[in-house]
Write an enzyme that holds these catalytic residues in place. Structure first.
Site, PDB file in Angstrom:
ATOM      1  N   ASP A 113      66.725   7.162  63.139  1.00  0.00           N
ATOM      2  CA  ASP A 113      65.387   6.853  62.665  1.00  0.00           C
ATOM      3  C   ASP A 113      65.175   7.667  61.390  1.00  0.00           C
ATOM      4  OD1 ASP A 113      62.715   5.934  62.620  1.00  0.00           O
ATOM      5  OD2 ASP A 113      62.042   7.748  63.640  1.00  0.00           O
TER       6      ASP A 113
ATOM      7  N   ASP B 221      61.663   8.467  59.613  1.00  0.00           N
ATOM      8  CA  ASP B 221      60.492   9.344  59.626  1.00  0.00           C
ATOM      9  C   ASP B 221      60.518  10.265  60.836  1.00  0.00           C
ATOM     10  OD1 ASP B 221      59.513   7.885  57.390  1.00  0.00           O
ATOM     11  OD2 ASP B 221      58.738   6.352  58.734  1.00  0.00           O
TER      12      ASP B 221
ATOM     13  N   GLY C  68      56.687   5.232  65.465  1.00  0.00           N
ATOM     14  CA  GLY C  68      57.901   4.466  65.657  1.00  0.00           C
ATOM     15  C   GLY C  68      57.724   2.966  65.718  1.00  0.00           C
TER      16      GLY C  68
ATOM     17  N   ARG D 243      54.094  -1.555  61.670  1.00  0.00           N
ATOM     18  CA  ARG D 243      52.729  -1.247  61.267  1.00  0.00           C
ATOM     19  C   ARG D 243      51.684  -2.053  62.046  1.00  0.00           C
ATOM     20  NH1 ARG D 243      52.301  -2.751  55.524  1.00  0.00           N
ATOM     21  NH2 ARG D 243      54.161  -1.441  55.400  1.00  0.00           N
TER      22      ARG D 243
ATOM     23  N   SER E 143      59.585   1.497  59.039  1.00  0.00           N
ATOM     24  CA  SER E 143      58.965   1.606  57.720  1.00  0.00           C
ATOM     25  C   SER E 143      59.424   0.487  56.796  1.00  0.00           C
ATOM     26  CB  SER E 143      59.317   2.958  57.083  1.00  0.00           C
ATOM     27  OG  SER E 143      58.831   3.021  55.753  1.00  0.00           O
TER      28      SER E 143
ATOM     29  N   ASN F 148      59.005   0.911  53.656  1.00  0.00           N
ATOM     30  CA  ASN F 148      59.241   1.647  52.416  1.00  0.00           C
ATOM     31  C   ASN F 148      60.543   2.443  52.466  1.00  0.00           C
ATOM     32  OD1 ASN F 148      56.538   0.972  51.364  1.00  0.00           O
ATOM     33  ND2 ASN F 148      55.828   2.287  53.015  1.00  0.00           N
TER      34      ASN F 148
ATOM     35  N   ASP G 216      62.701  10.463  67.074  1.00  0.00           N
ATOM     36  CA  ASP G 216      61.667  11.446  67.402  1.00  0.00           C
ATOM     37  C   ASP G 216      60.487  10.808  68.122  1.00  0.00           C
ATOM     38  OD1 ASP G 216      59.234  11.641  64.822  1.00  0.00           O
ATOM     39  OD2 ASP G 216      60.738  10.070  65.031  1.00  0.00           O
TER      40      ASP G 216
END
Length: 254
Positions: A24, A26, A70, A73, A148, A150, A206
């Site tokens: 992952d 972030d 996780g 959006r 994400s 981005n 995480d």
């Protein structure tokens, strides 16, 4: 693919059957989870105050970990609002940032996030970058699997892109119609692109939703990364299916 029989994967804290590592982004490789949390807090608190008045219950870190972390959006918007008994129309992914639809609120969050990244940059966890380099040196393939949209910009600006063989991000989730975490679709897609079976693959996450996705997909080893440090998140990661929980990836090399 280099054989792991010489013990190099053991020195990474991984079983010797593992040939691919799926990370992952972030909260595992970069410190953008805290920036995501701030962006979510900004848009949800503004929305709740407008809807419920000044006595609204603010969006909390526990809300972030339970409903948003996780997840893609729109799923994060939907799950959090459901926890407050609020329903919005779905709208369209191209909706202008606002609060009239699920996608509009999600796009508003993304606008806040990009502004924070532009003004504050992206921080990496140096020990995580070192660990990824060690994984590559051991002959394992590396992919980043993230909700994400981005990810490309973050990987490029941090220099992590050069260490990554494959990437499955939020844009792929939309384009391919993949289910978001806690479904294992993104991880399974990355494993398929690298031509490896899930049981030969390690997942590093995480988020509770991400760990649950690794467990649901039958992956060979699931590492939970507890960046929260409040004494609760680690057990939650274990309960979701983590084979081991660390506070930092450097612990795996110890």
């Amino acid at each position: 693919m280099t054989s792991s029989s010489d013990g190099r994967t053991a020195r990474l804290g991984l079983p010797d059957t593992i040939t691919v590592a799926l990370f992952d982004l972030d909260g595992v490789l970069t410190d953008t989870a805290s920036v995501h949390r701030r962006a979510w807090t900004t848009i949800f608190d503004a929305y709740l105050e407008q809807r419920c008045g000044p006595d609204f219950v603010p969006f909390s870190e526990d809300d972030y970990l339970r409903y948003v972390d996780g997840r893609p959006r729109a799923d994060g918007v939907r799950e959090f609002l459901r926890s407050r008994d609020i329903t919005l129309p779905e709208g369209d992914p191209a909706d202008e940032p606002g609060d009239a639809t699920v996608h509009a609120l999600g796009n508003r969050k993304n606008s806040v996030l990009l502004s924070l990244i532009e003004h504050e940059g992206v921080k990496v966890y140096p020990s995580s970058v070192d660990y990824v380099a060690a994984v590559r040196e051991a002959g394992l393939k590396v992919a980043v699997v993230t909700a994400s949209a981005n990810a490309v910009a973050v990987l490029e600006v941090t220099g992590i892109a050069r260490c990554v063989d494959e990437r499955v991000d939020g844009n792929d989730v939309t384009r391919l119609g993949l289910r978001g975490k806690p479904a294992p679709d993104g991880f399974l897609e990355a494993a398929a692109r690298l031509n490896v079976k899930p049981e030969q693959t390690a997942v590093f996450e995480d988020a509770v939703a991400g760990v649950a996705a690794g467990h649901a997909g039958g992956f060979g080893f699931v590492v939970g990364v507890d960046r929260v440090g409040d004494g609760r998140h680690g057990p939650e990661l274990t309960a979701a299916g983590a084979d081991v929980v660390v506070k930092d990836l450097a612990e795996l090399k110890e």
